[in-house]
Write a protein that holds these residues in place. Structure first.
Motif, mmCIF file in Angstrom:
data_model
loop_
_atom_site.group_PDB
_atom_site.id
_atom_site.type_symbol
_atom_site.label_atom_id
_atom_site.label_comp_id
_atom_site.label_asym_id
_atom_site.label_seq_id
_atom_site.Cartn_x
_atom_site.Cartn_y
_atom_site.Cartn_z
ATOM 1 N N CYS A 137 0.834 -1.213 0.000
ATOM 2 C CA CYS A 137 0.000 0.000 0.000
ATOM 3 C C CYS A 137 0.865 1.258 0.000
ATOM 4 N N ALA A 138 1.903 1.269 0.829
ATOM 5 C CA ALA A 138 2.775 2.441 0.894
ATOM 6 C C ALA A 138 3.541 2.640 -0.407
ATOM 7 N N ALA A 139 4.063 1.543 -0.988
ATOM 8 C CA ALA A 139 4.835 1.650 -2.232
ATOM 9 C C ALA A 139 3.957 2.118 -3.392
ATOM 10 N N VAL A 140 2.743 1.586 -3.485
ATOM 11 C CA VAL A 140 1.846 1.994 -4.573
ATOM 12 C C VAL A 140 1.404 3.435 -4.395
ATOM 13 N N ALA A 141 1.216 3.874 -3.146
ATOM 14 C CA ALA A 141 0.878 5.279 -2.916
ATOM 15 C C ALA A 141 2.025 6.190 -3.342
ATOM 16 N N LYS A 142 3.268 5.774 -3.084
ATOM 17 C CA LYS A 142 4.427 6.525 -3.567
ATOM 18 C C LYS A 142 4.419 6.597 -5.092
ATOM 19 N N ALA A 143 4.099 5.466 -5.744
ATOM 20 C CA ALA A 143 4.056 5.442 -7.202
ATOM 21 C C ALA A 143 2.956 6.358 -7.731
ATOM 22 N N CYS A 144 1.802 6.408 -7.041
ATOM 23 C CA CYS A 144 0.725 7.314 -7.447
ATOM 24 C C CYS A 144 1.187 8.764 -7.422
ATOM 25 N N ALA A 145 1.902 9.131 -6.375
ATOM 26 C CA ALA A 145 2.420 10.497 -6.278
ATOM 27 C C ALA A 145 3.405 10.793 -7.405
ATOM 28 N N SER A 146 4.256 9.810 -7.720
ATOM 29 C CA SER A 146 5.250 10.008 -8.779
ATOM 30 C C SER A 146 4.589 10.163 -10.140
ATOM 31 N N TYR A 147 3.604 9.311 -10.452
ATOM 32 C CA TYR A 147 2.936 9.406 -11.750
ATOM 33 C C TYR A 147 2.088 10.664 -11.848
ATOM 34 N N THR A 148 1.551 11.126 -10.729
ATOM 35 C CA THR A 148 0.812 12.396 -10.742
ATOM 36 C C THR A 148 1.733 13.549 -11.100
ATOM 37 N N ALA A 149 2.948 13.528 -10.534
ATOM 38 C CA ALA A 149 3.922 14.572 -10.857
ATOM 39 C C ALA A 149 4.298 14.534 -12.339
ATOM 40 N N GLN A 150 4.476 13.309 -12.896
ATOM 41 C CA GLN A 150 4.794 13.195 -14.319
ATOM 42 C C GLN A 150 3.649 13.702 -15.189
ATOM 43 N N PHE A 151 2.423 13.441 -14.772
ATOM 44 C CA PHE A 151 1.267 13.923 -15.533
ATOM 45 C C PHE A 151 1.204 15.442 -15.510
ATOM 46 N N LEU A 152 1.452 16.057 -14.352
ATOM 47 C CA LEU A 152 1.409 17.522 -14.256
ATOM 48 C C LEU A 152 2.541 18.174 -15.048
ATOM 49 N N LEU A 153 3.662 17.460 -15.181
ATOM 50 C CA LEU A 153 4.769 18.002 -15.980
ATOM 51 C C LEU A 153 4.397 18.141 -17.447
ATOM 52 N N CYS A 154 3.447 17.336 -17.910
ATOM 53 C CA CYS A 154 2.996 17.474 -19.303
ATOM 54 C C CYS A 154 2.358 18.836 -19.546
ATOM 55 N N PHE A 155 1.885 19.494 -18.474
ATOM 56 C CA PHE A 155 1.287 20.817 -18.569
ATOM 57 C C PHE A 155 2.187 21.871 -17.927
ATOM 58 N N ASN A 156 3.487 21.520 -17.762
ATOM 59 C CA ASN A 156 4.497 22.435 -17.198
ATOM 60 C C ASN A 156 4.147 22.887 -15.780
ATOM 61 N N ILE A 157 3.555 21.986 -15.005
ATOM 62 C CA ILE A 157 3.229 22.273 -13.606
ATOM 63 C C ILE A 157 4.191 21.471 -12.737
ATOM 64 N N ARG A 158 4.929 22.157 -11.898
ATOM 65 C CA ARG A 158 5.909 21.510 -11.022
ATOM 66 C C ARG A 158 5.506 21.714 -9.563
#
Length: 618
Positions: free
Chosen positions: A125-146
């Protein structure tokens, strides 16, 4: 020995194995899930964000032979899936591998499996939650949001990594699970459908970019490379057993669960093979990217929109995987609590949603703390021998339950069951009783009233009434299966290290003898259990198929990093054993103190009934 291998009694089984230890009404989860709910739950647990990553990690080993590696992984999972299908129809209760072990292999092995599943579940659960945060950051980078670093990943040292966004995902998913399994199933069905549509879109969009030259040579690193890739892709397939943890909430589990489990294995294997085929056709072996392979493949072909879609798909797939992990973990805790291995407070259900809210709360607290403070690499290193050990326990459980011979008195007195009766298999540890147990309403209520009548007993004594000691034949078979497992693991470790003579020969001899004795034991059964049990899914080719599955599982375990094996031996096996024996000792003390209190109370009551003259005369 019999204390460690004691088994669930028929009374506990007729109560669903879920009776409260204080003698109150049985803990009954709401049955509301159908085939599609269980199927999508299994697919979501297997097809996570790993489908966008595992093709790159394993593709580096096998090249275009990655398609064959996924096929081998699916074939390796199939025997264990068949074993899960049989046990889920025999014991349609929550708890998955722990429940199966407690009813076939005994108390000690069940506790070790349950403890390992809880640890691995919280870490997952903790590892997948970390992965969710990481993929969310990658998705926001597509719109130049850091986002700030401490929101996503602020590395302090090798073990500590601060993330404020990962706990947010856990809280949101935990609130969904708190609403009940029916709400969870609806959310999971929607997420899984959207994720599969996105994956289908990626497959269709990648077909025009396939180049035949990329498939030459097909076996770039030979069959050894395919075997190494198969060992890696096997972990991508773990999760097909997820629906068994929802067995107690499934309508007609004897029909629904086998179909859902087997369809999950076949569907996900084909899906991984198609995705790997498209990926290997798009990129050459030297162009494989191990971090974001599919997204990189589309970026190199000037397709940024498709790369963004992959980022959305990865975020959605990870969210559905997190929802599945959060749903499964409290049910392990619930079942261990109702069996007396954990405090009884964790076995309480919410009155309105009929969900294990207390178990959910404690597991979410632990998982949230891990996701907020522990680094992703450290969490990954802590996973996942426990899942493979759980697979092996399920294979052994099928051997145990199928080696039973039906007594002649049982067949002689067997009658056609009524339409409203449900056939319940004879418990493993019960001797020739001559009666066919039925889980009708009258028998269940009679058992419930029997348990409830002992409400003045201590919680420990009530829990003890739910267990029975095994027979000598069952103890011998457990020892043989354990010997077979250890010898197989030693054989694979010796072959991997290159020790082809001394260690491998000794392990091979022990492995052969143990396997031969198990086969001989099965050949001596005059009348197997399937002669009278008609409402159970049957694993074919027993004992050969479970033994082959044990060999596959030990091969995967032997290929894991040595630190993962040490973590399982120290943290889960040794620590779990210490907790088990400490709990066993505490229960013995409680039983002895309870006997003293009852004796003192009985003497006081007799003294109180004496007349004053008798008291003075005394």
């Amino acid at each position: 020995m019999s204390v460690f291998l004691r088994l669930k009694t028929p009374e506990a089984r007729q109560l669903g194995g879920t009776s409260n230890l204080d003698g109150s009404r049985p803990v009954e989860l709401k049955r509301c899930l159908g085939f599609w709910d269980c199927f999508t739950f299994g697919v979501a647990s297997v097809v996570g964000a790993g489908i966008f990553v595992s093709v790159g990690v394993a593709g580096k080993e096998a090249g275009p032979g990655l398609v064959l590696a996924f096929a081998l992984s699916g074939v390796a999972c199939l025997p264990t899936a068949l074993c899960y299908s049989e046990l889920s129809t025999r014991f349609p209760f929550a708890g998955s591998s722990y429940t199966f072990a407690s009813r076939t292999l005994g108390d000690y092995f069940a506790f070790i499996v349950g403890f390992s599943l809880m640890v691995d579940g919280a870490v997952t659960c903790a590892a997948v939650a970390k992965a969710c945060a990481s993929y969310t950051a990658q998705f926001l980078l597509c719109f130049n949001i850091r986002l700030p670093a401490f929101f996503i990943s602020l590395q302090v040292n090798d073990a500590i990594n601060i993330s404020l966004l990962a706990p947010v995902f856990l809280v949101i998913v935990g609130l969904i699970a708190y609403r009940g399994v029916d709400v969870m199933a609806k959310c999971n069905n929607i997420l899984t459908a959207v994720n599969l549509l996105l994956i289908l879109g990626v497959i269709v969009a990648g077909i025009p970019f396939i180049e035949v030259e990329n498939f030459d040579p097909f076996l770039a690193n030979g069959m050894p490379g395919v075997e190494r890739a198969a060992a890696l892709t096997f972990f991508a397939m773990i999760g097909f057993d997820a629906s068994t943890s929802l067995a107690e909430e499934t309508v007609e589990p004897e029909k629904t669960l086998p179909r859902a489990i087997l369809c999950t294995v076949v569907f996900t294997t084909l899906l991984y093979m198609i995705v790997s085929f498209v990926y290997c056709g798009m990129v050459g072996e030297s162009e494989v990217d191990m971090t974001a392979p599919l997204a990189d493949a589309f970026r190199t072909r000037s397709q940024p929109v498709l790369a963004t879609i992959i980022a959305v798909g990865a975020m959605g797939n990870t969210s559905s995987t997190l929802l599945g992990a959060v749903t499964r973990l409290p049910r392990f805790v619930l079942r261990m609590s109702t069996d007396g291995h954990l405090p009884a407070a964790f076995g309480v259900l919410d009155r309105s949603t009929e969900a294990p809210t207390r178990a959910l709360a404690i597991t979410m607290v632990v998982a949230t703390a891990l996701s907020a403070l522990v680094s992703f690499s450290a969490l990954i290193q802590m996973a996942s021998v426990g899942g493979l050990v759980g697979f092996s326990m399920v294979n052994a459980a099928v051997l145990m339950v199928r080696c039973r011979q039906v007594p002649d008195s049982f067949v002689a007195t067997m009658q056609e069951p009524k339409a409203n009766d449900e056939i319940v298999p004879t418990p493993i540890g019960v001797q020739d009783s001559g009666d066919v147990p039925h889980a009708s309403e009258s028998s269940s209520s009679q058992v419930a009233s029997t348990v409830a009548s002992d409400s003045d007993e201590s919680i420990t004594n009530t829990a003890e009434q739910l267990w029975v000691n095994p027979t000598m034949n069952e103890i011998i078979l457990v020892i043989l299966i354990l010997t077979f497992f250890i010898a197989a693991l030693q054989l694979w470790l010796s072959l991997i290290r290159g020790d082809h003579w001394s260690g491998s020969m000794a392990a091979g001899i022990v492995l052969g003898i143990a396997g031969l004795l198990i086969v001989v034991r099965f050949s001596l059964i005059r009348r197997p259990v399937q002669a009278v049990e008609q409402h159970v899914f049957w694993t074919p080719f027993v004992p050969w198929l479970p033994l082959a599955a044990l060999l596959c599982n030990t091969f995967i375990i032997a290929n894991l990093p040595i630190m993962a094996l040490l973590r399982f031996l120290i943290l889960e096996s040794f620590l779990g054993s210490c907790i088990y024996f400490a709990r066993l000792r505490a229960r013995q003390v409680l039983r002895s103190s309870g006997r003293k209190k009852r004796r003192n109370g009985h003497a006081y009551n007799n003294f109180g009934k004496q007349s004053p003259a008798e008291m003075n005369g005394a």
